[in-house]
Design an enzyme around this catalytic site. Structure first.
Site, mmCIF file in Angstrom:
data_model
loop_
_atom_site.group_PDB
_atom_site.id
_atom_site.type_symbol
_atom_site.label_atom_id
_atom_site.label_comp_id
_atom_site.label_asym_id
_atom_site.label_seq_id
_atom_site.Cartn_x
_atom_site.Cartn_y
_atom_site.Cartn_z
ATOM 1 N N ASP A 184 -7.966 -4.463 -0.666
ATOM 2 C CA ASP A 184 -8.402 -4.796 -2.020
ATOM 3 C C ASP A 184 -8.220 -6.273 -2.339
ATOM 4 O O ASP A 184 -8.924 -6.821 -3.187
ATOM 5 C CB ASP A 184 -7.615 -3.953 -3.035
ATOM 6 C CG ASP A 184 -7.777 -2.473 -2.791
ATOM 7 O OD1 ASP A 184 -8.921 -2.024 -2.703
ATOM 8 O OD2 ASP A 184 -6.760 -1.769 -2.668
ATOM 9 N N HIS A 236 0.850 -1.186 0.000
ATOM 10 C CA HIS A 236 0.000 0.000 0.000
ATOM 11 C C HIS A 236 0.884 1.233 0.000
ATOM 12 O O HIS A 236 1.987 1.219 0.555
ATOM 13 C CB HIS A 236 -0.908 -0.010 1.244
ATOM 14 C CG HIS A 236 -2.033 0.977 1.168
ATOM 15 N ND1 HIS A 236 -1.883 2.296 1.534
ATOM 16 C CD2 HIS A 236 -3.321 0.845 0.763
ATOM 17 C CE1 HIS A 236 -3.042 2.926 1.359
ATOM 18 N NE2 HIS A 236 -3.918 2.078 0.895
#
Length: 429
Positions: free
Chosen positions: A364, A306
């Site tokens: 995700d 991330h």
């Protein structure tokens, strides 16, 4: 503010700047007077080392894997509360008491209908239009229908606009879905909770009765909560920048939706699902891991790592649990994509290559699997993201408008083009 000062030396000159301290997190050097003092700018592509605003809404510690909304850990909010409670928290700064929550839920519930003429907007789009394109257009058009809540200087109008967007976004998103799949619109029902109402609008049809599964509704609500706000990311910064010009709130949120549509931002869960589908079976994982490590191979491991989190994404733990609950309820526990996901997670968490680079599973990685199991096509994933993030955007927008220190956004640049040169007539070029 602290008593510390930061000193910047440029040639023979020295300049001092105040060091500001937040309630938690790193200190900030206030360089707002840098240009005035030194005739220099800072150069920070992507603003990754720049605090663009002062905010009391969301705090992220990427190294520790922490996400707080108004001081409350995201996992506690998602596990113990619900989405509308989190909406109230983001907007008002505190969790609601029983009466406050009942009033808030009632006001949201009774603002879910769209102006009837707005439904005609959808017929202007092609049936194969991407739902995010529809969302950008319809949300932007809200300002043409709700003139009584576009005066940003009026506190009551700001709150009315905020409530309207939180309430109407599920209706718009569901209509975008129904339009692109060629089914008639299903209007909101006041007897259903927020998540159940959304699922009903998305999947009910006139030909038969549709009963919302409470396990799936709870999963949907949790997904909304996990995506409610995420500090000053690209789309939130877009909303703030648009709002700094005095644009109406509906236009600002439409700008945020447009930014979120970018595959590097809101499209990551769809990309993660596509990657898992491409891998296909557990026995092919080693092959794809080797490809991910090869700098010359364009393949990338989606759903890991991330921009902010250098540790495990705190939202991913709740999302993983939610994924299992949904698949167990639907009887899809033998889903090969989930098998690939679980094995890939296990291997990556043990592999020194991924650990040393902080490539931990993010939200995700799991949300794409869950949304697919709930029945949403991949092109709707980012729409659901924008639905959930609306409250974060609007809370950030309100905070910015109400900040007496806010000014119109105006980033500067390092110019590297030609210097002054004379204009030549066409026959001499």
């Amino acid at each position: 503010m602290t008593d510390q000062k930061a000193t910047l030396n440029i040639g023979k000159e020295s300049y001092e700047f105040e060091v500001r301290q937040g309630s938690v997190g790193p200190d900030v050097i206030d360089i707002s007077s840098l240009y005035k003092q030194s005739d220099c700018f800072t150069f920070d592509p992507g603003f990754t080392s720049t605090a663009s605003c002062e905010s009391a809404i969301t705090y992220i510690d990427g190294d520790a894997g922490v996400l707080l909304h108004r001081g409350y850990p995201i996992d506690e909010l998602a596990e113990n509360g619900d989405f509308l409670e989190t909406c109230y928290l983001l907007l008002h700064g505190e969790l609601p008491n029983k009466d406050q929550k009942a009033d808030f839920v009632d006001r949201v519930t009774h603002h879910t209908m769209l102006h009837d003429q707005m439904t005609k907007l959808f017929s202007g789009f092609r049936r194969d239009a991407h739902p995010m394109a529809v969302m950008v257009g319809v949300v932007g058009a809200l300002s043409a229908f709700y003139h009584d809540s576009t005066d940003i200087t009026d506190e009551s109008q700001r709150m009315i606009a905020s409530m309207r967007m939180i309430a109407k976004m599920p209706t718009i998103a569901a209509m975008a879905h129904k339009y692109t799949v060629g089914q008639p619109f299903v209007f909101p029902r006041n007897d259903l909770d927020y998540a159940s109402n959304f699922l009903h609008m998305c999947f009910a049809v006139p030909a038969e009765d549709y009963q919302v599964n409470p396990v799936l509704a709870r999963a949907m609500d949790r997904i909304f909560t996990l995506h409610a706000d995420h500090e000053q990311n690209a789309s939130t910064s877009t909303v703030r920048l648009a709002g700094s010009s005095g644009a109406n709130p509906f236009a600002c949120i439409a700008a945020g939706i447009a930014c979120l549509w970018g595959p590097a931002h809101g499209g990551a869960n769809e990309a993660a699902l596509n990657m898992l589908t491409e891998i296909g079976t557990v026995d092919r994982i080693p092959e794809f891991l080797e490809r991910a490590k090869d700098k010359n191979d364009p393949f990338r491991l989606m759903g890991f790592g991330h921009r902010v989190y250098k540790n495990y994404d705190p939202r991913a733990k709740i999302m993983q649990k939610t994924t299992h609950e949904v698949l167990a309820e639907l009887g899809n526990t033998d889903d090969p994509i989930l098998d690939v996901a679980m094995e890939l997670e296990k291997i990556a968490l043990e592999d020194d290559y991924f650990k040393s680079r902080g490539l931990y599973p993010n939200i995700d990685f799991y949300s794409g699997i869950t949304l697919k199991a709930l029945g949403f096509p991949p092109e709707m994933f980012t729409v659901l993201f924008s639905l959930a993030r609306t409250v974060g955007w609007i809370a950030q927008w309100k905070e910015m408008i109400e900040d007496p220190k806010q000014k119109i956004g105006r980033p500067r640049q390092l110019y590297t083009g030609p210097t002054t040169r004379p204009y030549l007539p066409l026959d001499k070029r």
